[in-house]
Write an enzyme that holds these catalytic residues in place. Structure first.
Site, PDB file in Angstrom:
ATOM      1  N   GLY A 144      -6.538  -8.653   0.779  1.00  0.00           N
ATOM      2  CA  GLY A 144      -5.219  -8.831   1.391  1.00  0.00           C
ATOM      3  C   GLY A 144      -4.682 -10.249   1.279  1.00  0.00           C
ATOM      4  N   GLY A 183     -12.209  -4.374   1.637  1.00  0.00           N
ATOM      5  CA  GLY A 183     -13.640  -4.064   1.737  1.00  0.00           C
ATOM      6  C   GLY A 183     -14.078  -3.073   0.670  1.00  0.00           C
ATOM      7  N   ARG A 233       0.822  -1.208   0.000  1.00  0.00           N
ATOM      8  CA  ARG A 233       0.000   0.000   0.000  1.00  0.00           C
ATOM      9  C   ARG A 233       0.863   1.268   0.000  1.00  0.00           C
ATOM     10  NH1 ARG A 233      -5.101  -1.668   3.883  1.00  0.00           N
ATOM     11  NH2 ARG A 233      -6.516  -2.174   2.174  1.00  0.00           N
TER      12      ARG A 233
HETATM   13  C1  3PG Z   1      -8.597  -1.812   4.746  1.00  0.00           C
HETATM   14  O1  3PG Z   1      -7.612  -2.336   5.277  1.00  0.00           O
HETATM   15  O2  3PG Z   1      -9.467  -2.482   4.130  1.00  0.00           O
HETATM   16  C2  3PG Z   1      -8.714  -0.321   4.751  1.00  0.00           C
HETATM   17  O3  3PG Z   1      -7.527   0.273   5.186  1.00  0.00           O
HETATM   18  C3  3PG Z   1      -9.897   0.121   5.588  1.00  0.00           C
HETATM   19  O4  3PG Z   1      -9.736  -0.249   6.927  1.00  0.00           O
HETATM   20  P1  3PG Z   1     -11.011  -0.420   7.870  1.00  0.00           P
HETATM   21  O5  3PG Z   1     -11.754  -1.637   7.404  1.00  0.00           O
HETATM   22  O6  3PG Z   1     -10.481  -0.553   9.275  1.00  0.00           O
HETATM   23  O7  3PG Z   1     -11.869   0.818   7.700  1.00  0.00           O
END
Ligand code: 3PG
Ligand code: MG
Length: 397
Positions: A353, A376, A39
């Site tokens: 991920g 997400g 990232r």
């Molecule tokens: C992620 O890792 O999907 C993003 O950085 C968003 O993080 P979060 O789901 O804690 O808002």
């Protein structure tokens, strides 16, 4: 004119401007070390372009979910050090956005210099999009650039609040993510094949349904496949499943059927009594898992069939591992699918991920056309939902 995403070109001259840049530096850390800096590297093109244009940058991000509290293990210092290394110039680590010290440090930034604010989520105002916190953040820049596609599904102060307060545009990463993923929503070249995996079907049900409206084939692996198999009456032993979702997956399969979309479940699976390195394992038909055994990976026949679909596709989307690939004995399915996606001549997009970690582990990242930084966020985008962080960057007409 149709609405479009505002880009850096919409901001006008950047020389001498102070720009607040939202990134998604939510990277995995172990004992204070970054274990995967994808990232960060994905944000470099925007950062470099803005610095080269003679702007000064106030970078900001969240890390983890500290819920409005300062948590030592979620400080951004490892990120500012990594950024400094990658850029070959110091990126100073600043304190909280809403502080006199930070305002002074930001005021002293010269052209071509960058600094990073402390974890935005240490302040409860970030997640609640508190107007006072959003004002404090917006006061740190004259312009706002959002490159945090991974956080675009969050209507937080640094995502939505500041975009409403400053002249704003998407960075190059955000621009590319929206461009590529939009193509998967509308206008993908056919055949379009999606592969979904991961543990829980409940996390991906909305994505499954949205994909059924768009793809030619949906291949399902990972533990989520067992809910589909069990809902069809298969014997799945002690495999993970969500009986509360049986009706939903039956409805999804019926809808796929009526639209002529193929839902392909694994033919065979690798099973063991428990998910450990030395558990005795063997391969069985996916519908006949013995009592006391659980499915932990898709089998070789399933890999072969999935690979065949992927090889013929013009567009490929992959999200979620095919099994417990972290354990070597159960990694062949994920490796096989990853290799098939990487080798396919079609346009390939991988998100999530775990899938990215798998590609990295197998040394295949370079061979994918687009690696999405969103977990997400990409799933919600592919559901066809409007993400607040994208909506706020669109032109008005
Ligand atoms: C992620 O890792 O999907 C993003 O950085 C968003 O993080 P979060 O789901 O804690 O808002
Ligand atoms: Mg390709």
């Amino acid at each position: 004119m149709s609405r479009r995403l505002r880009t850096l070109e919409d901001l006008g001259g950047l020389r001498g401007k102070r720009i607040l840049v939202r990134c998604d530096f939510n990277v995995p850390l172990e004992d204070g070390q970054i274990t995967d800096d994808f990232r960060i590297t994905a944000s470099l093109p925007t950062i470099r372009e803005l610095l080269d244009a003679g702007a000064s940058l106030v970078l900001c991000s969240h890390l983890g979910r500290p819920k409005g509290q300062v948590r030592e293990r979620e400080r951004l210092a490892p990120v500012s050090s990594r950024l400094s290394e990658l850029l070959g110039t110091e990126v100073r680590q600043l304190g909280p956005a809403a502080s006199e010290e930070t305002r002074a440090a930001v005021g002293a930034l010269g052209q071509g210099q960058a600094a990073l604010l402390e974890n935005l989520r240490f302040d409860p105002g970030e997640e609640s999009n508190d107007p006072v916190f959003a004002d404090a953040l917006a006061a740190l820049g004259q312009l706002y650039v959002d490159d945090a596609f991974g956080a675009a599904h969050r209507a937080h102060a640094s995502v939505v609040g500041v975009a409403e307060r400053l002249p704003s545009a998407s960075g190059r990463l955000m621009q590319r993510e929206v461009e590529v993923l939009s193509r998967l929503l509308e206008g993908a070249d056919r055949p379009y094949v999606a592969i979904l995996g991961g543990a829980k079907v409940s996390d991906k049900l909305a994505t499954v349904n949205a994909l059924i409206d768009r793809v030619d084939a949906l291949l399902i692996g990972g533990a989520m496949a067992f809910t589909f198999l069990a809902a069809n009456g298969a014997q799945i032993g002690t495999s993970l499943m969500e009986p509360a979702r049986f009706d939903d997956v039956r409805a999804a399969m019926a809808s796929a059927d009526s639209k002529g979309v193929l839902i392909q479940l694994p033919d065979d699976v690798v099973v063991a009594p428990e998910p450990t390195l030395d558990a005795p394992r063997h391969t069985v038909p996916a519908t006949e898992i013995p009592n006391g055994e659980m499915g932990l990976d898709i089998g070789p026949r399933a890999v072969e069939e999935f690979a065949r679909s992927v090889a013929d596709a013009k567009t490929i989307l992959w999200n979620g591992p095919m099994g417990m690939f972290e354990l070597e004995p159960f990694s062949a399915g994920t490796r096989g699918v990853a290799t098939a996606v990487a080798s396919a001549p079609g346009f390939s997009v991988v998100g999530g991920g775990d899938s990215l970690a798998a590609l990295r582990k197998f040394g295949l990242t370079e061979r994918i056309d687009h690696l999405s930084t969103g977990g997400g966020a990409s799933l919600e985008f592919l559901e066809g939902r409007e993400l607040p962080g994208v909506a706020v960057l669109m032109t008005k007409d």
